[in-house]
Scaffold this active site. Structure first.
Site, short mmCIF file in Angstrom:
data_model
loop_
_atom_site.label_atom_id
_atom_site.label_comp_id
_atom_site.label_asym_id
_atom_site.label_seq_id
_atom_site.Cartn_x
_atom_site.Cartn_y
_atom_site.Cartn_z
N GLY A 13 0.81 -1.20 0.00
CA GLY A 13 0.00 0.00 0.00
C GLY A 13 0.84 1.26 0.00
O GLY A 13 1.99 1.26 0.46
N CYS A 14 0.27 2.33 -0.54
CA CYS A 14 0.91 3.65 -0.50
C CYS A 14 -0.18 4.64 -0.09
O CYS A 14 -1.08 4.29 0.66
CB CYS A 14 1.55 3.99 -1.84
SG CYS A 14 0.39 4.06 -3.22
N LEU A 15 -0.12 5.86 -0.56
CA LEU A 15 -1.13 6.84 -0.16
C LEU A 15 -2.43 6.64 -0.95
O LEU A 15 -3.51 6.61 -0.38
CB LEU A 15 -0.61 8.27 -0.34
CG LEU A 15 -1.54 9.36 0.19
CD1 LEU A 15 -1.75 9.23 1.69
CD2 LEU A 15 -1.00 10.73 -0.14
N TYR A 60 -3.65 4.19 1.58
CA TYR A 60 -3.88 4.60 2.97
C TYR A 60 -5.08 5.53 3.08
O TYR A 60 -5.84 5.46 4.04
CB TYR A 60 -2.60 5.25 3.51
CG TYR A 60 -2.68 5.67 4.96
CD1 TYR A 60 -2.65 4.72 5.97
CD2 TYR A 60 -2.78 7.01 5.31
CE1 TYR A 60 -2.72 5.09 7.30
CE2 TYR A 60 -2.84 7.39 6.64
CZ TYR A 60 -2.81 6.43 7.63
OH TYR A 60 -2.89 6.80 8.94
#
Length: 128
Positions: free
Chosen positions: A82-84, A111
């Site tokens: 996952g990232c932003l 996120y």
């Protein structure tokens, strides 16, 4: 939803609800945001290995990303990446699959979607 990005392996993207379920069933969350982003809040028990760094010239790919993931996780490890918002994690997942990591899923929405859906996060304590 699966997408091809030139390598032989297909990236499987799951939504945050599916990711939440997978994390409870033995997957580990690999957060590929920058350390600065990670410190502002992150998924519980996540591993932070930035896929990109912020530099004065803009974002650049972490040249040691694969090396760092390989030293922290073996290729059989089940990972949710996952990232932003889901863009960096898609590229990171593609790289991991190309390096023969077997059980890797990209978390769509990142996120931001995790927080919007009310799932628990670790946030820094407010300073007094």
């Amino acid at each position: 939803m699966a997408s091809q990005l030139g390598s032989g392996a297909e990236v499987v993207t799951v939504d945050v609800h599916a990711a939440h379920h997978l994390l409870r069933s033995g997957y580990r969350y690999l957060d590929v945001r920058t350390e600065e982003e990670f410190k502002k809040g992150h998924v519980h028990n996540s591993l932070n290995i930035p896929y990109m760094f912020n530099t004065p010239q803009g974002r650049v790919k972490n040249p040691k990303f694969m090396e760092q993931v390989s030293s922290a996780c073996d290729k059989e490890k089940k990972l949710i990446v996952g990232c932003l918002s889901g863009v960096r994690s898609l590229y990171a997942t593609t790289d991991l699959l190309a390096a023969e990591f077997k059980h890797v899923r990209n978390m769509g929405g990142g996120y931001q979607a995790w927080v919007e859906n009310g799932f628990a996060v670790n946030k820094p304590q407010d300073e007094l």
